[in-house]
Design an enzyme around this catalytic site. Structure first.
Site, short mmCIF file in Angstrom:
data_model
loop_
_atom_site.label_atom_id
_atom_site.label_comp_id
_atom_site.label_asym_id
_atom_site.label_seq_id
_atom_site.Cartn_x
_atom_site.Cartn_y
_atom_site.Cartn_z
N THR A 1 0.90 -1.19 0.03
CA THR A 1 -0.05 -0.11 0.13
C THR A 1 0.82 1.30 -0.12
O THR A 1 0.45 2.22 0.35
CB THR A 1 -1.00 -0.03 1.34
OG1 THR A 1 -0.21 -0.16 2.39
CG2 THR A 1 -2.04 -1.05 1.11
N THR B 1 -0.73 4.98 -1.27
CA THR B 1 -2.16 4.99 -1.51
C THR B 1 -2.79 6.49 -1.39
O THR B 1 -3.60 6.65 -1.95
CB THR B 1 -2.89 3.86 -0.41
OG1 THR B 1 -2.15 4.13 0.83
CG2 THR B 1 -2.86 2.56 -0.73
N CYS C 1 -1.10 9.34 -1.77
CA CYS C 1 -0.75 9.92 -3.01
C CYS C 1 -1.64 9.75 -4.06
O CYS C 1 -1.97 10.59 -4.65
CB CYS C 1 0.90 9.74 -3.30
SG CYS C 1 1.94 9.73 -1.86
#
Ligand SMILES: Nc1ncnc2c1ncn2[C@@H]1O[C@H](COP(=O)(O)OP(=O)(O)O)[C@@H](O)[C@H]1O
Ligand SMILES: Cc1ncc(COP(=O)(O)O)c(N)n1
Ligand SMILES: [Mg+2]
Length: 521
Positions: A465, A468, A470
Site C-alpha cells: 500500500t 495509497t 498520494c
C-alpha cells in the site's frame, strides 16, 4: 496492452478503388487470393465483410488478407478494414495483424464507441445514405469518423438492405444530384457504391464521389484482376491521379485538462510526484509537477531528503500557471515551513482553484515526511485554500490534537465527528481515510456545513500500500480537473485505487507499490 506495431493510415488512406469482399462473395475462391488479384488490378482499399462468420474466422481471414497486402508491398498504401465487427478488428490488432480499422453501418456499433475502443490511430468508416445520416455523422465529435460510404448506385443483391430512403421516406437509389446534396452536408470524403459496374464509373467519376466501392463487380468476376483494372482505369480516365483532398481527421488537434502535483519525489516511483503523475495520466488528464524535495526512498524507507529552495518552488509554480494552467492541484509532501509558505504564496499569486491537500506526515514505511514545526504552517496556510484535505487516521489524530479536540476517530461515528471538527476549524471539506482501519476501507467526506458522505470500499488483503494516499488525492484532483463534482471525483478515485490494489502487484521487499496502469492491461 501491446502497442499496435504499424503506422496509422488515417491520414493516408486512398478511397478511390475500394473492394469489399468476404467468403459469401468469392464463388468458393479463397478470399485472400481474390484480394491478391484485386491488388494486382489496382485496388487501393480493402474491406473484409463476412456477415456470417464468427470472430475466430474473421480474424483468421484478416491475417491472410493482411499477409497478402504486405506480400504485395502495399502495406503502406492500401488500407484494410473489417466491416461491422469492432470486436474482431480489436482482436486482430491486439494480435499484431495489420487491420487498419473498421467500417460500420447505421445499425452497427455506435461510431463514438468504435472510436473509443479502437483509439485515435484506427480508420473508422461509416455508412451514411440519407441526409439525416449525413447530419448525424457531421454532428459527431470531430475526428470520430474518417470517411462515409454512400449508395446504392443501383439496386443490388449483395447489399439488399442498401436502399436510400430520403427524408421524404421514399426508397430510391443514389444519383449524382442526390449525392451532390449529400456531399454538401459533410466535410468527410465519400466513397460510393452499390451495384456499381464498369459502365457506371464515368458518371461516378464525374460526380462528387471521392471513389467507388464494389463487391460483386470484382468478387464475382471470372478474372477479378482484370475487373478491378477496368474500374480503376475508367476512374483514372476522368479523374487522373488525384486523391481526395479532404483534411485528415487523424491530425486534428486535441486537448486535455491539466492537473498539477506539488509534492516531493520518491526514487522508487511508488509515492510522491512519480506516482501522482502516473495516477493523473491514468485518470485522463495532463499531469504537471512542482518538486518541493527529493527523497532517496524505496519500499524499505527514506535514506536521504533534500529540499528545494522556496524560490525554486515559486518559480516552478509560476512557470506552470504562466503556460498550461492546471484546472486542479494536489499538494503532497512539503517538509518545511519555508516550502509550505512558498507553495501557498505561489498558488495565491496564481489564483489556483480546486486544491486537494494530502497532509502527508509519515510514510507507510514509518519515515517522517514533515518537520514537526511545519504542521502549524500546513494547517494555517494551505488548509484554508483547500477544496478538500485527505488525512489518514494517524494524520487525523494529529490534526485533532492541534485543534485541542479529544475526539477519537476509532469507529465510523468517531471519524464523522473528527471530520466535522477539522472541517469547521479550517473551513474546508475533509475526507477522513479509513485505510489504516482493519476491517474495511471506508472513507468519509465531511463538509464544513456538516453534511457527510461515506465512500465504502472493499478492503483488499494486499500488504503493498505504499503510495495509497498520494494516489487517492491525485486521482481526486484529476477528476476535479475534468469537471467532476467533489463527490463524483472521490467516488471515481476510490474505484481507481481499489482496482489498482486488487491487481496484487508484487515489487520490492517492503510495503510495495501497486498497479497504476491496471485498466490498460
Ligand atoms: N487494503 C486496502 N484495500 C482497499 N483500500 C485501501 C486499502 N488500504 C488503503 N485503502 C484506501 O486507500 C486510500 C488511502 O487511504 P490510506 O491508506 O488511509 O491513506 P495513506 O496512504 O495516506 O495512509 C483510501 O481510500 C483507503 O480507503
Ligand atoms: C515523496 C513522498 N511523498 C509521499 C509519501 C507518502 O506515501 P505513503 O504514506 O502512501 O507511503 C512518500 N512515502 N514519499
Ligand atoms: Mg498518506
Amino acid at each position: 496492452m501491446e502497442m499496435f506495431p504499424y503506422a496509422s493510415m488515417r491520414d493516408s488512406f486512398d478511397l478511390r478503388s475500394y473492394v469489399v469482399l468476404g467468403p459469401d462473395d468469392t464463388k468458393g475462391r479463397d478470399v485472400a487470393d481474390v484480394v491478391r488479384y484485386a491488388l494486382h488490378g489496382g485496388a487501393s482499399f480493402i474491406q473484409l465483410r463476412a456477415k456470417h462468420a464468427d470472430v475466430r474466422d474473421i480474424v483468421a481471414m484478416a491475417a491472410d488478407i493482411a499477409a497478402v497486402i504486405e506480400d504485395e508491398g502495399k502495406a503502406d498504401t492500401v488500407a484494410f478494414v473489417i466491416d461491422d465487427r469492432v470486436d474482431a478488428a480489436l482482436e486482430a490488432r491486439h494480435k499484431g495483424i495489420k487491420v487498419d480499422g473498421v467500417h460500420i453501418g447505421q445499425d452497427d456499433n455506435d461510431p463514438q464507441e468504435a472510436r473509443r475502443l479502437l483509439g485515435r490511430d484506427a480508420i473508422v468508416g461509416l455508412s451514411a445514405k440519407t441526409p439525416d445520416d449525413m447530419r448525424r455523422a457531421e454532428a459527431l465529435p470531430q475526428g470520430t469518423v474518417d470517411y462515409l460510404g454512400a449508395g446504392p448506385w443501383h439496386e443490388t443483391s449483395t447489399k439488399p438492405d442498401c436502399i436510400v430512403v430520403g427524408d421524404d421516406g421514399v426508397k430510391h437509389t443514389l444519383d449524382a444530384a442526390t449525392l451532390h446534396a449529400l456531399h454538401a452536408l459533410t466535410t468527410l470524403p465519400i466513397v460510393v457504391g452499390g451495384g456499381v459496374k464498369a459502365a457506371d464509373i464515368p458518371d461516378l467519376a464525374a460526380s462528387d464521389a471521392d471513389g467507388w466501392f464494389v463487391v460483386s463487380a470484382v468478387t464475382a468476376a471470372d478474372d477479378p484482376e482484370a475487373a478491378t483494372r477496368e474500374l480503376v482505369d475508367a476512374w483514372q480516365a476522368v479523374r487522373g491521379d488525384t486523391m481526395h483532398d479532404h483534411p485528415a481527421a487523424a491530425l486534428l488537434p486535441t486537448t486535455l485538462p491539466a492537473a498539477l502535483s506539488i509534492a516531493s519525489t520518491d526514487s522508487s516511483g511508488g509515492a510522491g510526484v512519480p506516482v501522482d503523475i502516473k495516477t493523473m495520466m491514468a485518470n485522463g488528464v495532463f499531469a504537471e509537477c512542482v518538486i518541493c524535495a527529493i527523497t532517496a526512498q524505496n519500499t524499505k524507507g527514506v535514506t536521504h531528503l533534500e529540499e528545494l529552495s522556496p524560490q525554486a518552488i515559486v518559480k516552478q509554480i509560476d512557470a506552470v500557471y504562466d503556460d498550461i494552467a492546471p484546472a486542479a492541484v494536489k499538494i503532497g509532501m512539503v517538509p518545511s515551513i519555508e516550502g509550505i509558505n512558498a507553495v501557498a504564496d505561489g498558488l495565491q499569486a496564481n489564483k489556483a482553484t480546486n486544491i486537494v491537500v494530502d497532509p502527508v506526515m509519515v510514510a507507510t514505511s514509518g519515515a517522517k515526511l514533515i518537520n514537526d514545526d511545519a504542521i502549524a504552517t500546513l494547517t494555517s496556510r494551505l488548509f484554508p485554500m483547500a477544496t478538500l484535505i485527505t488525512p489518514n487516521l494517524p494524520e487525523t489524530r494529529v490534526l485533532l490534537e492541534t485543534i485541542g479536540s479529544s475526539i477519537d476517530p476509532q469507529d465510523e461515528d468517531g471519524m464523522e465527528q473528527a471530520g466535522l471538527a477539522i472541517a469547521q476549524h479550517f473551513g474546508c471539506s475533509v475526507l477522513v481515510k479509513g485505510g489504516h482501519g482493519l476491517a474495511d476501507a471506508n472513507d468519509v467526506l465531511v463538509n464544513a456545513d456538516g453534511t457527510t458522505q461515506w465512500f465504502r470500499g472493499e478492503r483488499i488483503n494486499n500488504p503493498n500500500t505504499h503510495g495509497t494516499g498520494c494516489t487517492l488525492s491525485s486521482a481526486i484532483a484529476a477528476n476535479l480537473a475534468k469537471g467532476q463534482t467533489l463527490v463524483d471525483a472521490i467516488a471515481n478515485a476510490k474505484r481507481y485505487i481499489t482496482g489498482a490494489l486488487r491487481q496484487m502487484l508484487e515489487l520490492g521487499t517492503g510495503s510495495g507499490p501497486f498497479d497504476h496502469a491496471w485498466m490498460w492491461r
